[in-house]
Design a protein around this motif. Structure first.
Motif, PDB file in Angstrom:
ATOM      1  N   GLN A 192       0.804  -1.218   0.000  1.00 16.52           N
ATOM      2  CA  GLN A 192       0.000   0.000   0.000  1.00 16.52           C
ATOM      3  C   GLN A 192       0.841   1.274   0.000  1.00 16.52           C
ATOM      4  O   GLN A 192       0.316   2.362  -0.213  1.00 16.52           O
ATOM      5  N   GLN A 193       2.129   1.142   0.200  1.00 15.08           N
ATOM      6  CA  GLN A 193       3.012   2.307   0.168  1.00 15.08           C
ATOM      7  C   GLN A 193       3.329   2.734  -1.268  1.00 15.08           C
ATOM      8  O   GLN A 193       3.946   3.768  -1.485  1.00 15.08           O
ATOM      9  N   PHE A 194       2.898   1.927  -2.226  1.00 15.09           N
ATOM     10  CA  PHE A 194       3.245   2.168  -3.623  1.00 15.09           C
ATOM     11  C   PHE A 194       1.994   2.205  -4.496  1.00 15.09           C
ATOM     12  O   PHE A 194       0.973   1.637  -4.138  1.00 15.09           O
ATOM     13  N   GLN A 195       2.123   2.849  -5.645  1.00 18.92           N
ATOM     14  CA  GLN A 195       1.037   2.866  -6.620  1.00 18.92           C
ATOM     15  C   GLN A 195       1.225   1.654  -7.532  1.00 18.92           C
ATOM     16  O   GLN A 195       1.839   1.752  -8.600  1.00 18.92           O
ATOM     17  N   VAL A 196       0.709   0.519  -7.066  1.00 20.40           N
ATOM     18  CA  VAL A 196       0.878  -0.737  -7.796  1.00 20.40           C
ATOM     19  C   VAL A 196      -0.315  -1.647  -7.598  1.00 20.40           C
ATOM     20  O   VAL A 196      -1.110  -1.466  -6.675  1.00 20.40           O
ATOM     21  N   GLU A 197      -0.404  -2.615  -8.483  1.00 22.14           N
ATOM     22  CA  GLU A 197      -1.292  -3.750  -8.306  1.00 22.14           C
ATOM     23  C   GLU A 197      -0.380  -4.951  -8.122  1.00 22.14           C
ATOM     24  O   GLU A 197       0.647  -5.065  -8.790  1.00 22.14           O
ATOM     25  N   VAL A 198      -0.754  -5.838  -7.210  1.00 25.05           N
ATOM     26  CA  VAL A 198       0.090  -6.991  -6.907  1.00 25.05           C
ATOM     27  C   VAL A 198      -0.740  -8.255  -7.002  1.00 25.05           C
ATOM     28  O   VAL A 198      -1.828  -8.337  -6.419  1.00 25.05           O
ATOM     29  N   ARG A 199      -0.221  -9.218  -7.727  1.00 25.14           N
ATOM     30  CA  ARG A 199      -0.806 -10.558  -7.784  1.00 25.14           C
ATOM     31  C   ARG A 199       0.242 -11.502  -7.212  1.00 25.14           C
ATOM     32  O   ARG A 199       1.430 -11.358  -7.491  1.00 25.14           O
ATOM     33  N   VAL A 200      -0.220 -12.453  -6.415  1.00 29.98           N
ATOM     34  CA  VAL A 200       0.679 -13.417  -5.806  1.00 29.98           C
ATOM     35  C   VAL A 200       0.225 -14.807  -6.232  1.00 29.98           C
ATOM     36  O   VAL A 200      -0.950 -15.145  -6.100  1.00 29.98           O
ATOM     37  N   PHE A 201       1.165 -15.594  -6.723  1.00 29.78           N
ATOM     38  CA  PHE A 201       0.876 -16.951  -7.175  1.00 29.78           C
ATOM     39  C   PHE A 201       1.640 -17.935  -6.303  1.00 29.78           C
ATOM     40  O   PHE A 201       2.814 -17.725  -6.003  1.00 29.78           O
ATOM     41  N   CYS A 202       0.939 -19.007  -5.905  1.00 29.55           N
ATOM     42  CA  CYS A 202       1.574 -20.033  -5.083  1.00 29.55           C
ATOM     43  C   CYS A 202       0.835 -21.349  -5.300  1.00 29.55           C
ATOM     44  O   CYS A 202      -0.395 -21.404  -5.147  1.00 29.55           O
ATOM     45  N   ASN A 203       1.575 -22.375  -5.628  1.00 27.95           N
ATOM     46  CA  ASN A 203       1.008 -23.720  -5.790  1.00 27.95           C
ATOM     47  C   ASN A 203      -0.223 -23.746  -6.697  1.00 27.95           C
ATOM     48  O   ASN A 203      -1.224 -24.388  -6.380  1.00 27.95           O
ATOM     49  N   GLY A 204      -0.161 -23.017  -7.791  1.00 27.05           N
ATOM     50  CA  GLY A 204      -1.258 -23.029  -8.756  1.00 27.05           C
ATOM     51  C   GLY A 204      -2.431 -22.133  -8.412  1.00 27.05           C
ATOM     52  O   GLY A 204      -3.439 -22.128  -9.116  1.00 27.05           O
ATOM     53  N   HIS A 205      -2.319 -21.372  -7.351  1.00 25.44           N
ATOM     54  CA  HIS A 205      -3.399 -20.464  -6.953  1.00 25.44           C
ATOM     55  C   HIS A 205      -2.917 -19.020  -7.076  1.00 25.44           C
ATOM     56  O   HIS A 205      -1.738 -18.734  -6.906  1.00 25.44           O
ATOM     57  N   ALA A 206      -3.853 -18.114  -7.348  1.00 27.83           N
ATOM     58  CA  ALA A 206      -3.534 -16.697  -7.485  1.00 27.83           C
ATOM     59  C   ALA A 206      -4.304 -15.900  -6.441  1.00 27.83           C
ATOM     60  O   ALA A 206      -5.409 -16.267  -6.051  1.00 27.83           O
TER      61      ALA A 206
END
Length: 134
Positions: A57-71
């Motif tokens: 939240q400190q940045f102007q970004v969108e973040v996606r996290v992927f782990c073990n086939g899940h997003a």
């Protein structure tokens, strides 16, 4: 069979004649992908997920996290917890936006620092400073 050419032609001509400024500035946002291993003994649990979100939240970004086939949405605590990422799992971060480079670096540093797990445990230890004082 009727074909209408006049409508499509006038739209095409109008699009060609329209200045780019009228369409709004199109910005190409950087999209970075980083892989990082979870080495924290407790994995990506509530406290760690909360820290992850606070950093993002400190940045102007969108973040996606992927782990073990899940997003997961990297700005949603529920999404991050649903990944059930454990120690030894690999996360792939996909960061986009104007601050993508800085955000990706900060998030990777947080994960590599084990979400500052040692400092957190030390701060909460009820016996700290009491050893030898019986």
């Amino acid at each position: 069979m009727h074909q209408i050419h006049a409508g499509s032609r006038s739209l095409r001509d109008a699009a060609k004649a329209a200045p780019l400024e009228a369409l709004g500035e199109v910005q190409i946002m950087p999209l970075l992908r980083r892989q990082v291993d979870i080495t924290s003994g407790v994995g990506l649990q509530l406290r760690a997920a909360n820290q992850f979100i606070r950093v993002s939240q400190q940045f102007q970004v969108e973040v996606r996290v992927f782990c073990n086939g899940h997003a997961a949405n990297g700005r949603s605590i529920l999404d991050l917890l649903c990944l059930a990422a454990e120690c030894g799992d690999q996360l792939e971060l996909e960061v986009s936006g104007p601050d993508a480079e800085d955000a990706a670096s900060a998030l990777c540093e947080l994960i590599e620092a084990r979400f500052h797990e040692a400092a957190h445990v030390r701060d909460e230890s009820p016996n700290e400073g009491k050893k030898g004082h019986h």
